[in-house]
Design an enzyme around this catalytic site. Structure first.
Site, PDB file in Angstrom:
ATOM      1  N   GLY A  39      -6.116  -3.366   7.581  1.00  0.00           N
ATOM      2  CA  GLY A  39      -7.007  -2.239   7.809  1.00  0.00           C
ATOM      3  C   GLY A  39      -8.030  -2.459   8.903  1.00  0.00           C
ATOM      4  N   GLY A  83     -11.043  -1.671   3.448  1.00  0.00           N
ATOM      5  CA  GLY A  83     -10.160  -1.554   4.613  1.00  0.00           C
ATOM      6  C   GLY A  83     -10.129  -0.137   5.156  1.00  0.00           C
ATOM      7  CB  THR A  89      -0.881  -0.020   1.275  1.00  0.00           C
ATOM      8  OG1 THR A  89      -1.859  -1.034   1.105  1.00  0.00           O
ATOM      9  CG2 THR A  89      -1.566   1.306   1.550  1.00  0.00           C
ATOM     10  CB  THR A 133       0.535   0.685   5.185  1.00  0.00           C
ATOM     11  OG1 THR A 133       0.537  -0.607   4.549  1.00  0.00           O
ATOM     12  CG2 THR A 133       1.894   0.927   5.798  1.00  0.00           C
ATOM     13  N   GLY A 134      -1.101  -1.559   6.788  1.00  0.00           N
ATOM     14  CA  GLY A 134      -1.176  -2.745   7.642  1.00  0.00           C
ATOM     15  C   GLY A 134      -2.580  -3.300   7.471  1.00  0.00           C
ATOM     16  NE  ARG A 194     -10.226  -5.597   3.871  1.00  0.00           N
ATOM     17  CZ  ARG A 194      -9.139  -4.836   3.884  1.00  0.00           C
ATOM     18  NH1 ARG A 194      -8.742  -4.220   2.791  1.00  0.00           N
ATOM     19  NH2 ARG A 194      -8.427  -4.687   4.977  1.00  0.00           N
TER      20      ARG A 194
HETATM   21  N1  ASP Z   1      -4.361  -1.056   4.996  1.00  0.00           N
HETATM   22  C1  ASP Z   1      -4.647  -1.718   3.740  1.00  0.00           C
HETATM   23  C2  ASP Z   1      -5.994  -2.380   3.845  1.00  0.00           C
HETATM   24  O1  ASP Z   1      -6.286  -2.966   4.851  1.00  0.00           O
HETATM   25  C3  ASP Z   1      -3.645  -2.734   3.344  1.00  0.00           C
HETATM   26  C4  ASP Z   1      -2.194  -2.366   3.522  1.00  0.00           C
HETATM   27  O2  ASP Z   1      -1.884  -1.362   4.126  1.00  0.00           O
HETATM   28  O3  ASP Z   1      -1.349  -3.115   3.050  1.00  0.00           O
HETATM   29  O4  ASP Z   1      -6.727  -2.386   2.890  1.00  0.00           O
END
Ligand code: ASP
Length: 258
Positions: free
Chosen positions: A252, A228, A198, A249-250, A226
């Site tokens: 969501g 996030g 991301t 990021t992570g 879905r």
């Molecule tokens: N935060 C993003 C989500 O959950 C994914 C990511 O940050 O890699 O969609």
């Protein structure tokens, strides 16, 4: 608050600048510009392999340089956030725009948001499948509608009215079969690497204004539909002048829950 997943934020926090002007004997510092970007939490360089890592590093350097050039030229925080994220969305090694990961039925559904720290205006899109640069569409939602978040086909249709380019969904899949991108794409589809690449950018411009933006394909093998944190202002993205600018990021769901 307890996390069992990797979470990462790019942030500019104003506490230090304020502290300097309040407590220092020197005259208050003239605001100068600053930029922070991220290319996603998740895979470490060793998991990615050398070639993919190099491509990602080069992509981040190019994005950063794009932002530096704009800011040094007096560019605004919001213009810089959009321009920087567009370069990352166009680069197939990131999980945003062209390189977005796939849903569990093999399609791309992208999310993005922006926030302007000067006005507290914000805009977002979720589940877009045809918009080449979701970050630009998120900005148009902020500036050209009374809404904050548009989703799915309605959002892609809005792109058409805003001259934001649409592409055939094949555009998002074509690079996967080519060298390098194929490795990244298949890594993206592993269950144990659900968050990868991301992109986000936060900026302080020379006028002292903050802005933030985030763009993503979401998590690999997500259920169709879905959404996030990335298009949720206050979860994936936030900016307020004098306070902070943040892009996360992570996984969501953890940001939204917490
Ligand atoms: N935060 C993003 C989500 O959950 C994914 C990511 O940050 O890699 O969609």
């Amino acid at each position: 608050m307890k996390f069992n997943v990797t979470l990462l934020v790019a942030a500019i926090v104003f506490a230090q600048l304020d502290a300097h002007s309040i407590h220092s004997e020197e005259p208050a510092m003239k605001p100068t510009w600053a930029i922070v970007i991220h290319g996603g939490a998740g895979s470490s360089p060793t998991q990615l392999g050398e070639e993919s890592s190099q491509k990602r590093t080069a992509g981040l350097q190019h994005a950063l340089q794009t932002g530096r050039d704009l800011l040094a030229d007096g560019g605004t925080a919001m213009d810089t956030v959009e321009a920087v994220i567009r370069t990352l969305e166009d680069n197939p090694v990131f999980n945003a725009g062209r390189g977005s990961v796939l849903t569990n039925d093999g399609r791309v559904e992208m999310d993005a948001s922006v926030m302007d720290g000067k006005t507290l205006g914000c805009g977002a899109v979720a589940g877009v499948t045809k918009t080449k640069n979701p970050i630009s569409l998120a900005r148009r939602v902020m500036t050209n509608t009374k809404h904050v978040l548009l989703v799915g086909p309605g959002a892609d249709e809005f792109a058409e009215t805003q001259q934001v380019p649409l592409v055939d969904p094949e555009y998002f899949l074509s690079q996967r079969h080519e060298d390098g991108a194929a490795n990244i794409a298949s890594a993206n589809q592993e269950e144990d690497e659900p968050h990868f690449g991301t992109v986000g950018c936060v900026v302080l411009d020379s006028q002292g204004n903050l802005a933030a933006g985030t763009s993503t394909g979401g998590t690999a093998k997500k259920l169709p539909g879905r959404v996030g944190d990335s298009p949720i202002v206050g979860a994936g993205t936030y900016a307020a002048n004098g306070l902070c600018a943040v892009s996360g990021t992570g996984v969501g769901e953890e940001y939204i829950r917490n």
